[in-house]
Design a protein around this motif. Structure first.
Motif, PDB file in Angstrom:
ATOM      1  N   UNK A 117       0.823  -1.210   0.000  1.00 29.59           N
ATOM      2  CA  UNK A 117       0.000   0.000   0.000  1.00 29.59           C
ATOM      3  C   UNK A 117       0.855   1.258   0.000  1.00 29.59           C
ATOM      4  N   UNK A 118       2.091   1.143   0.480  1.00 25.94           N
ATOM      5  CA  UNK A 118       3.010   2.281   0.369  1.00 25.94           C
ATOM      6  C   UNK A 118       3.183   2.629  -1.100  1.00 25.94           C
ATOM      7  N   UNK A 119       3.370   1.571  -1.908  1.00 24.81           N
ATOM      8  CA  UNK A 119       3.552   1.793  -3.343  1.00 24.81           C
ATOM      9  C   UNK A 119       2.272   2.315  -3.985  1.00 24.81           C
ATOM     10  N   UNK A 120       1.144   1.618  -3.760  1.00 24.36           N
ATOM     11  CA  UNK A 120      -0.086   2.002  -4.449  1.00 24.36           C
ATOM     12  C   UNK A 120      -0.550   3.403  -4.064  1.00 24.36           C
ATOM     13  N   UNK A 121      -0.448   3.744  -2.789  1.00 23.88           N
ATOM     14  CA  UNK A 121      -0.938   5.043  -2.329  1.00 23.88           C
ATOM     15  C   UNK A 121      -0.013   6.178  -2.749  1.00 23.88           C
ATOM     16  N   UNK A 122       1.258   6.071  -2.372  1.00 26.71           N
ATOM     17  CA  UNK A 122       2.191   7.155  -2.669  1.00 26.71           C
ATOM     18  C   UNK A 122       2.490   7.254  -4.159  1.00 26.71           C
ATOM     19  N   UNK A 123       2.589   6.111  -4.822  1.00 24.73           N
ATOM     20  CA  UNK A 123       2.858   6.139  -6.263  1.00 24.73           C
ATOM     21  C   UNK A 123       1.674   6.744  -7.012  1.00 24.73           C
ATOM     22  N   UNK A 124       0.463   6.383  -6.591  1.00 22.84           N
ATOM     23  CA  UNK A 124      -0.720   6.949  -7.234  1.00 22.84           C
ATOM     24  C   UNK A 124      -0.779   8.459  -7.090  1.00 22.84           C
ATOM     25  N   UNK A 125      -0.490   8.944  -5.889  1.00 25.84           N
ATOM     26  CA  UNK A 125      -0.505  10.390  -5.663  1.00 25.84           C
ATOM     27  C   UNK A 125       0.678  11.071  -6.351  1.00 25.84           C
ATOM     28  N   UNK A 126       1.804  10.362  -6.436  1.00 27.24           N
ATOM     29  CA  UNK A 126       2.952  10.912  -7.152  1.00 27.24           C
ATOM     30  C   UNK A 126       2.640  11.053  -8.639  1.00 27.24           C
ATOM     31  N   UNK A 127       1.848  10.116  -9.164  1.00 26.00           N
ATOM     32  CA  UNK A 127       1.432  10.214 -10.568  1.00 26.00           C
ATOM     33  C   UNK A 127       0.572  11.455 -10.788  1.00 26.00           C
ATOM     34  N   UNK A 128      -0.247  11.778  -9.793  1.00 23.84           N
ATOM     35  CA  UNK A 128      -1.050  13.004  -9.879  1.00 23.84           C
ATOM     36  C   UNK A 128      -0.126  14.222  -9.955  1.00 23.84           C
ATOM     37  N   UNK A 129       0.954  14.189  -9.168  1.00 24.74           N
ATOM     38  CA  UNK A 129       1.936  15.285  -9.207  1.00 24.74           C
ATOM     39  C   UNK A 129       2.530  15.439 -10.602  1.00 24.74           C
ATOM     40  N   UNK A 130       2.880  14.313 -11.214  1.00 24.67           N
ATOM     41  CA  UNK A 130       3.473  14.353 -12.552  1.00 24.67           C
ATOM     42  C   UNK A 130       2.485  14.924 -13.569  1.00 24.67           C
ATOM     43  N   UNK A 131       1.224  14.535 -13.451  1.00 26.01           N
ATOM     44  CA  UNK A 131       0.202  15.033 -14.379  1.00 26.01           C
ATOM     45  C   UNK A 131       0.026  16.541 -14.216  1.00 26.01           C
ATOM     46  N   UNK A 132      -0.028  16.991 -12.974  1.00 28.85           N
ATOM     47  CA  UNK A 132      -0.187  18.423 -12.717  1.00 28.85           C
ATOM     48  C   UNK A 132       1.004  19.216 -13.252  1.00 28.85           C
ATOM     49  N   UNK A 133       2.205  18.669 -13.068  1.00 30.32           N
ATOM     50  CA  UNK A 133       3.402  19.346 -13.579  1.00 30.32           C
ATOM     51  C   UNK A 133       3.379  19.385 -15.100  1.00 30.32           C
ATOM     52  N   UNK A 134       3.028  18.238 -15.701  1.00 29.59           N
ATOM     53  CA  UNK A 134       2.987  18.177 -17.160  1.00 29.59           C
ATOM     54  C   UNK A 134       1.993  19.157 -17.758  1.00 29.59           C
TER      55      UNK A 134
END
Length: 372
Positions: A117-134
């Motif tokens: 869940x560390x991966x699924x939760x933090x990675x999922x939210x990190x993907x949101x960060x990448x989308x917002x930056x992009x």
């Protein structure tokens, strides 16, 4: 001309430095090559495979920035370099999440939350960060857009950076909680201590970089930070290179098990091989309930606590897991494992069919009985 002086015709405001990008291209290339070799040598594909990719993003960004230094009037170079260079640090953050997840897999009985869940939760939210930056970086850097559109881009980037800071704060608390538990239980080996300390330093570096960018875009394009290139080289280029170099010197793959199924026994010495701590809940549920609060109430977690099992029980669980393992094609076609006899949706249809079949059999048997 100084780094903070205005350069007529430059889309960057200043005349971009022509030597610095070359230096950092060489530095990040060297680090990326070493990371590739270290990942292959230690077999840490699941933990550190993204380190070369993060370096590649930074290299690509600096290459385009170098081109922009010779063509300061070209808007495309500014946009492309900004997007690429800003995409690198979130990947380094992502790697830290994977490293902590691997540590929690190694000592699962002290994990504050499910390692997966560390991966699924933090990675999922990190993907949101990448989308917002992009979505935000190219709007913000595009001077041909209206002030309102550029402001929207800056707001998206600011939201991404704020989310990154919050994520790293939560990440640090999670790591610290595990650290205290493991230290109290006297289960921290020298290698684990090194990995945890490196995580803290890396997280601090990325957070400092996020704060720098947050201040830059909050103050706007007329700020001293935005108009002075030296801040970029210190708080973006130099500290991110220090981060990747730190992970070269103290490579986590050298100090952590290759497999998630290897865990440390409670005696603090014996390494055992279990089935891995699988989370069979739907992915979207793991995002909204990463700590599996519902599982605590229903007692589901007790069924997954394999670390106190005997060797024979672990062997049986591993065999069962191997039997139920899906192939690569099935994972690609149905990544969320919705269908099939063990899928989240498919297993309900299976149970209904089994129930209907059982009732039909019972009816047939009753019909065949002679009257009393």
């Amino acid at each position: 001309m100084g780094m903070g002086d205005y350069s007529p015709g430059s889309i960057w405001y200043y005349a971009p430095n022509k030597a610095a990008p070359i230096v950092f291209i060489v530095l990040f290339f060297t680090s990326g090559v070493i990371h590739t070799w270290q990942t292959i040598r230690h077999g840490s594909w699941r933990t550190t495979i993204l380190l070369p990719w993060a370096a590649a993003l930074m290299i690509a960004g600096f290459i385009i920035r170098e081109l922009g230094a010779y063509h300061p009037e070209n808007l495309t170079y500014l946009i492309a370099s900004t997007v690429l260079i800003m995409s690198g640090p979130p990947v380094y953050a992502l790697i830290n999440y994977f490293i902590l997840s691997r540590i929690l897999y190694y000592i699962p009985y002290l994990a504050p939350m499910h390692p997966g869940r560390v991966a699924t939760t933090f990675v999922g939210l990190d993907a949101v960060c990448e989308i917002l930056i992009g979505q935000g970086a190219w709007r913000m850097a595009n001077s041909s857009m209206t002030p309102k559109q550029r402001k929207l881009g800056a707001n998206l980037v600011t939201a991404s950076l704020s989310l990154q800071v919050a994520l790293f704060g939560s990440f640090g608390l999670l790591a610290a909680q595990f650290h205290m538990r493991a230290n109290k239980a006297k289960l921290l080996s020298r290698d684990l201590r090194i990995v945890l300390y490196v995580l803290y330093v890396s997280a601090t570096i990325v957070t400092i970089r996020c704060i720098y960018r947050l201040v830059e875009y909050t103050e706007g394009w007329d700020s001293t930070i935005y108009k002075n290139e030296v801040f970029f080289w210190i708080f973006e280029a130099i500290i991110m290179f220090l981060n990747t170099a730190l992970l070269n010197v103290f490579h986590p793959g050298k100090r952590l098990p290759r497999s998630n199924s290897v865990f440390l026994d409670r005696d603090g010495v014996t390494e055992r091989r279990g089935p891995g701590w699988a989370d069979d809940r739907p992915w979207i549920v793991t995002v909204f309930d990463p700590f599996d609060v519902w599982g605590l109430f229903t007692g589901r977690d007790e069924k997954t606590q394999f670390w106190d099992m005997s060797g024979e029980e672990l062997e049986r669980l591993r065999a069962e897991k191997k039997l139920n393992k899906r192939n690569v094609l099935a994972g690609a076609v149905d990544p969320f494992h919705l269908w099939g006899s063990r899928g989240y949706i498919g297993k309900h249809f299976k149970s209904k069919r089994a129930g209907a079949g059982s009732r039909a059999t019972q009816t047939t048997e009753e019909a065949g009985k002679p009257p009393a």
